[in-house]
Design a protein around this motif. Sequence first.
Motif, PDB file in Angstrom:
ATOM      1  N   ILE A 129      -1.312  49.992 -15.137  1.00 26.98           N
ATOM      2  CA  ILE A 129      -1.404  48.656 -15.745  1.00 26.98           C
ATOM      3  C   ILE A 129      -2.487  47.840 -15.059  1.00 26.98           C
ATOM      4  O   ILE A 129      -3.279  47.140 -15.705  1.00 26.98           O
ATOM      5  CB  ILE A 129      -0.036  47.945 -15.661  1.00 26.98           C
ATOM      6  CG1 ILE A 129       0.977  48.645 -16.574  1.00 26.98           C
ATOM      7  CG2 ILE A 129      -0.167  46.470 -16.033  1.00 26.98           C
ATOM      8  CD1 ILE A 129       2.408  48.160 -16.399  1.00 26.98           C
ATOM      9  N   ASP A 130      -2.549  47.949 -13.743  1.00 26.35           N
ATOM     10  CA  ASP A 130      -3.556  47.224 -12.967  1.00 26.35           C
ATOM     11  C   ASP A 130      -4.967  47.678 -13.343  1.00 26.35           C
ATOM     12  O   ASP A 130      -5.882  46.864 -13.528  1.00 26.35           O
ATOM     13  CB  ASP A 130      -3.296  47.461 -11.478  1.00 26.35           C
ATOM     14  CG  ASP A 130      -3.995  46.437 -10.594  1.00 26.35           C
ATOM     15  OD1 ASP A 130      -4.357  45.369 -11.123  1.00 26.35           O
ATOM     16  OD2 ASP A 130      -4.164  46.707  -9.396  1.00 26.35           O
ATOM     17  N   ILE A 131      -5.150  48.984 -13.464  1.00 28.11           N
ATOM     18  CA  ILE A 131      -6.459  49.532 -13.843  1.00 28.11           C
ATOM     19  C   ILE A 131      -6.860  49.043 -15.230  1.00 28.11           C
ATOM     20  O   ILE A 131      -7.997  48.607 -15.456  1.00 28.11           O
ATOM     21  CB  ILE A 131      -6.421  51.075 -13.819  1.00 28.11           C
ATOM     22  CG1 ILE A 131      -6.267  51.589 -12.384  1.00 28.11           C
ATOM     23  CG2 ILE A 131      -7.691  51.653 -14.454  1.00 28.11           C
ATOM     24  CD1 ILE A 131      -6.046  53.088 -12.290  1.00 28.11           C
ATOM     25  N   ALA A 132      -5.919  49.112 -16.163  1.00 30.77           N
ATOM     26  CA  ALA A 132      -6.213  48.714 -17.544  1.00 30.77           C
ATOM     27  C   ALA A 132      -6.597  47.243 -17.632  1.00 30.77           C
ATOM     28  O   ALA A 132      -7.481  46.858 -18.408  1.00 30.77           O
ATOM     29  CB  ALA A 132      -5.007  49.001 -18.433  1.00 30.77           C
ATOM     30  N   GLU A 133      -5.949  46.421 -16.829  1.00 29.06           N
ATOM     31  CA  GLU A 133      -6.233  44.986 -16.881  1.00 29.06           C
ATOM     32  C   GLU A 133      -7.558  44.654 -16.203  1.00 29.06           C
ATOM     33  O   GLU A 133      -8.385  43.923 -16.759  1.00 29.06           O
ATOM     34  CB  GLU A 133      -5.099  44.202 -16.216  1.00 29.06           C
ATOM     35  CG  GLU A 133      -5.289  42.689 -16.296  1.00 29.06           C
ATOM     36  CD  GLU A 133      -3.995  41.934 -16.038  1.00 29.06           C
ATOM     37  OE1 GLU A 133      -3.896  40.778 -16.504  1.00 29.06           O
ATOM     38  OE2 GLU A 133      -3.088  42.489 -15.400  1.00 29.06           O
ATOM     39  N   LYS A 134      -7.782  45.206 -15.026  1.00 29.51           N
ATOM     40  CA  LYS A 134      -8.970  44.844 -14.255  1.00 29.51           C
ATOM     41  C   LYS A 134     -10.253  45.458 -14.800  1.00 29.51           C
ATOM     42  O   LYS A 134     -11.324  44.866 -14.669  1.00 29.51           O
ATOM     43  CB  LYS A 134      -8.776  45.240 -12.793  1.00 29.51           C
ATOM     44  CG  LYS A 134      -7.719  44.408 -12.086  1.00 29.51           C
ATOM     45  CD  LYS A 134      -7.629  44.754 -10.608  1.00 29.51           C
ATOM     46  CE  LYS A 134      -6.613  43.850  -9.912  1.00 29.51           C
ATOM     47  NZ  LYS A 134      -6.486  44.154  -8.471  1.00 29.51           N
TER      48      LYS A 134
END
Length: 381
Positions: free
Chosen positions: A18-23
């Motif tokens: 989720i962090d990768i997708a957002e950033k």
Amino acid sequence: MQSSFSLKKPNISKDLAIDIAEKHFGLESKLFAVKEFDSYSDKNFYFKRKSDQDQNEDNEFVLKILNNVDSAIEGMVEAQNGAMLFLKNQGLICPVPVLSASGSYIIYHDCSQPEMTQVRRDKGGDKRNAVRLMRYVPGDILKNVAVLTEDFLFNFGKYIGKLDKVLKDYSHPGLNDEVCYNWDLVHLSSIKPYISAKYLGTKDRENLVMNVYDQYFATVPQVLQKCSKQVIHNDINEFNVIVTQDTDVTTDVKWRTVGVIDFGDVCYSYRVFEIAIAMAQIITLNYCRGDPKPLESAGKVLKGYQSVYPLSTEELAIIYWCIAGRYIQLLTIGSFRCSIEPENKEYIMATDIHIWKVLPEYLRVNPIELLDKWMNDGTEI
């Protein structure tokens, strides 16, 4: 060689995905529900917008984190993206990669780090995993189609023929004869060290696989010199084929093939392998459903393919042993993967476990007679 025997599945949690997708791809975490999909060697996370009142292509995505082996071959990773974009531009349905905030279709992540860490492309090593975001392809998968009718199988074969006919015009420097890996049947010899009761379970199984291995190499390689090569998908199976129901059907449920997913095994190889792989999967799928004549189903697929993109006489002559070669490839690599990743055994061998029963039955049929029945609509197989 790109080796399926040395790959490591990425160690990435849902929170980190989720962090990768957002950033890196701009997917706001608060707007999406996320779940992990089962997978063979990569990590796949499905993102669905919580409120999708506006039906558009920005509602569903898949974040794929590639395994260490595939990630190390940047040219191949780029070629996979290129193949999807090429097919999309030709009007075929498949996942489409999304540009990251940095303007690239691929970013790299160090999976050894628990926190978000983007690494340089030239860092190298097993810690470096390629990550891509793709638009999700809606529909169902072939595995969930309860009855594979003759019409469906014929049209399925036609679809594969159409796919290959389009892919013959695709090329990429990342896909060439110098890129070798286990899932290309050209390199079936790479499984030989693992044809062992240690992985396969029994000495009888070892002997069965080795018998097919010897027959394959006594028959196929010398004929391949006369066969055509091109870029192929190389993994047409029941999990990678997207199907949908015809909307105008009111009585019988009629399914049709609309697309393919998972381009992780794309390679430049012999075209005969493409249809052989698909036929092998259809035989196994029908066998495990109790079809009394599962070999007939493969003939319908072949006839469909031939109607669109015919194989040569030489290619047809070796298709029997290409199918058998695919079977021992699946059994050997799958059994080895299960030995080091037992928690994923159910997915790895979901359908392939039935090959242990399919293969002896398949080998009892004479190759020449079987091809004749496939090509001439024989019914007593």
